[in-house]
Design a protein around this motif. Sequence first.
Motif, short mmCIF file in Angstrom:
data_model
loop_
_atom_site.label_atom_id
_atom_site.label_comp_id
_atom_site.label_asym_id
_atom_site.label_seq_id
_atom_site.Cartn_x
_atom_site.Cartn_y
_atom_site.Cartn_z
N SER A 168 -88.17 -103.75 47.21
CA SER A 168 -86.89 -104.34 46.87
C SER A 168 -85.78 -103.30 46.83
O SER A 168 -84.61 -103.65 46.79
CB SER A 168 -86.98 -105.08 45.54
N HIS A 169 -86.13 -102.00 46.82
CA HIS A 169 -85.11 -100.96 46.82
C HIS A 169 -84.84 -100.40 48.19
O HIS A 169 -84.06 -99.47 48.35
CB HIS A 169 -85.56 -99.79 45.92
N LEU B 214 -83.47 -99.67 51.83
CA LEU B 214 -82.19 -99.83 52.54
C LEU B 214 -82.43 -99.69 54.04
O LEU B 214 -82.98 -98.68 54.49
CB LEU B 214 -81.21 -98.73 52.08
N ARG C 238 -78.63 -94.00 47.00
CA ARG C 238 -79.95 -94.45 47.46
C ARG C 238 -80.84 -93.24 47.75
O ARG C 238 -80.40 -92.28 48.39
CB ARG C 238 -79.74 -95.27 48.73
N GLU D 278 -83.15 -104.64 51.01
CA GLU D 278 -82.12 -105.15 50.11
C GLU D 278 -80.80 -105.32 50.88
O GLU D 278 -80.03 -106.24 50.65
CB GLU D 278 -81.93 -104.16 48.96
N ARG D 279 -80.59 -104.42 51.83
CA ARG D 279 -79.33 -104.44 52.59
C ARG D 279 -79.55 -103.66 53.88
O ARG D 279 -80.42 -102.79 53.93
CB ARG D 279 -78.24 -103.77 51.74
N ARG E 19 -74.87 -93.90 52.52
CA ARG E 19 -75.01 -94.03 51.06
C ARG E 19 -73.73 -94.57 50.43
O ARG E 19 -73.79 -95.41 49.52
CB ARG E 19 -75.34 -92.66 50.46
N ASP F 170 -73.40 -98.26 51.27
CA ASP F 170 -74.40 -98.99 50.47
C ASP F 170 -73.89 -99.15 49.03
O ASP F 170 -73.94 -100.25 48.45
CB ASP F 170 -75.70 -98.17 50.53
N LEU F 171 -73.35 -98.05 48.49
CA LEU F 171 -72.84 -98.08 47.12
C LEU F 171 -71.66 -99.07 47.00
O LEU F 171 -71.61 -99.89 46.08
CB LEU F 171 -72.38 -96.68 46.73
N ALA G 229 -71.01 -101.63 48.87
CA ALA G 229 -71.49 -103.02 48.98
C ALA G 229 -72.16 -103.45 47.68
O ALA G 229 -71.97 -104.59 47.21
CB ALA G 229 -72.47 -103.14 50.15
N SER G 230 -72.90 -102.53 47.05
CA SER G 230 -73.60 -102.91 45.81
C SER G 230 -72.61 -103.19 44.68
O SER G 230 -72.92 -103.91 43.73
CB SER G 230 -74.59 -101.81 45.40
N ARG G 231 -71.39 -102.63 44.81
CA ARG G 231 -70.37 -102.87 43.78
C ARG G 231 -69.43 -104.01 44.15
O ARG G 231 -68.42 -104.23 43.49
CB ARG G 231 -69.52 -101.60 43.63
#
Length: 404
Positions: A10-11, A13, A58, A155-156, A358, A361-362, A364-366
């Motif tokens: 699940s982690h 990328l 990540r 996850e993405r 990275r 990814d960060l 998008a996660s926010r």
Amino acid sequence: MNGENEQERSHRLGVWLIGARGAISTCVAYGLAGLRDGIVEPVGLVTEKEPLRSLGMRAFEDFVLGGHEIARTDLSRSAAELARNGVLPRDLVAAASADAAAFEARIRPGLLDLGEVGRAELDPESAALGGAPIRERVDRIRGDLEAFRDEHDLERVVVVYLASTEPLREPAPSWETLEAFEEAIESGEDLPASCLYAYAAFRAKAPFVNFTPNRGASIPALCELALAEGVPHCGNDGKTGETLIKSALAPMFAARALRVLAWQGYNMLGNGDGAALADPSRRATKCASKDKALHAILDDEDLHTGVEIDFVPSLHDWKTAMDFVHFEGFLGAKMSLQFTWSGSDSALAAPLVVDLVRLADLAASRGEVGGMAHTACFFKSPLDGGTHDFHAQFRALMAYAAAR
Ligand SMILES: NC(=O)c1ccc[n+]([C@@H]2O[C@H](COP(=O)([O-])OP(=O)(O)OC[C@H]3O[C@@H](n4cnc5c(N)ncnc54)[C@H](O)[C@@H]3O)[C@@H](O)[C@H]2O)c1
């Protein structure tokens, strides 16, 4: 990189490299395996330094690579060539061979740009896809991204555009709005491959990083789509060598009120990028991107600048840039600065690609969407960010880090 435990999965990328067997992609693939196993030091990686490191970057072991490519070669051949030319350490090539083979197995046939049609060493499946209607081609690219995400339980997926420089094209009316762009897809208008890849990425809800001077996601229609799909993106054209120095040095002349009269740059490249840039129309795309920073920073309409690029095959990946800066001081005294930069193009670019993945990814996660203004220091032609001054751009990245 490939753990099977559910929690680990699940982690994960996904990193989808377009131009997957090119020199930069090869260095990213082998470099990531080496970073994960501790046999490569994170030199050149800004996201391994504070304050970015503590933002929740990540981990290298969570990256899973896939990509699109149109050339018939394979990754091990690209790696062997980079090893022969002193870029990839031979022990790393041996140690990462299983990771490279796994990545190679996930490379799918790419989407041809008009400039690539008729290229000798084309992958036959890419060539066949090139003959299909545009809607079918973009749906296939989007399908590849979605299948990659599902098959590996990612996850993405972050898409990084690392394909060859496209010929320079004037903006078309169909690039202005999403509606017009989609009509152009349906009617089979010739659209740049970089734009079609960005379109497919956004429709698959994947953040998009354009490391090349190609249009990519920078046209208004695709900026509109990124907002509509709620994804972040950044570009254009990685700032790795001559332009990096220019954008760091030019502010010094401005700060000391010295008058720069002329700034001439001459670049020699021997790699695949250099071979592509031997075509005058592709070279025009690159030169336009490289010439922006000086005019923006020095803001003097009398400033004379010139950038030339030549293909010199014997240099391979070792790009050499020679710059001559003619400037004037008090009492009209004329002075000059000259520098020569010799660097491995791919070794300079690969850590930036990992940093940008990275950061995308960060973001998008926010839940951040649209242009990533804080990444301007990574690009020659930043989509957003307002300045070409490297120091100001870097301060903006630090301010982004501090604000979270
Ligand atoms: N190395 C640097 O410092 C640097 C800096 C800024 C920008 N760039 C840009 O990055 C890109 C990659 O550089 P490189 O040195 O890896 O080049 P490369 O020639 O080694 O690799 C490019 C790869 O893209 C593939 N390709 C071409 N068209 C494609 C398409 N439509 N779909 C899928 N794949 C396609 C080619 O077959 C090739 O394998 C270039 O556009 C270059 O201008 C590089």
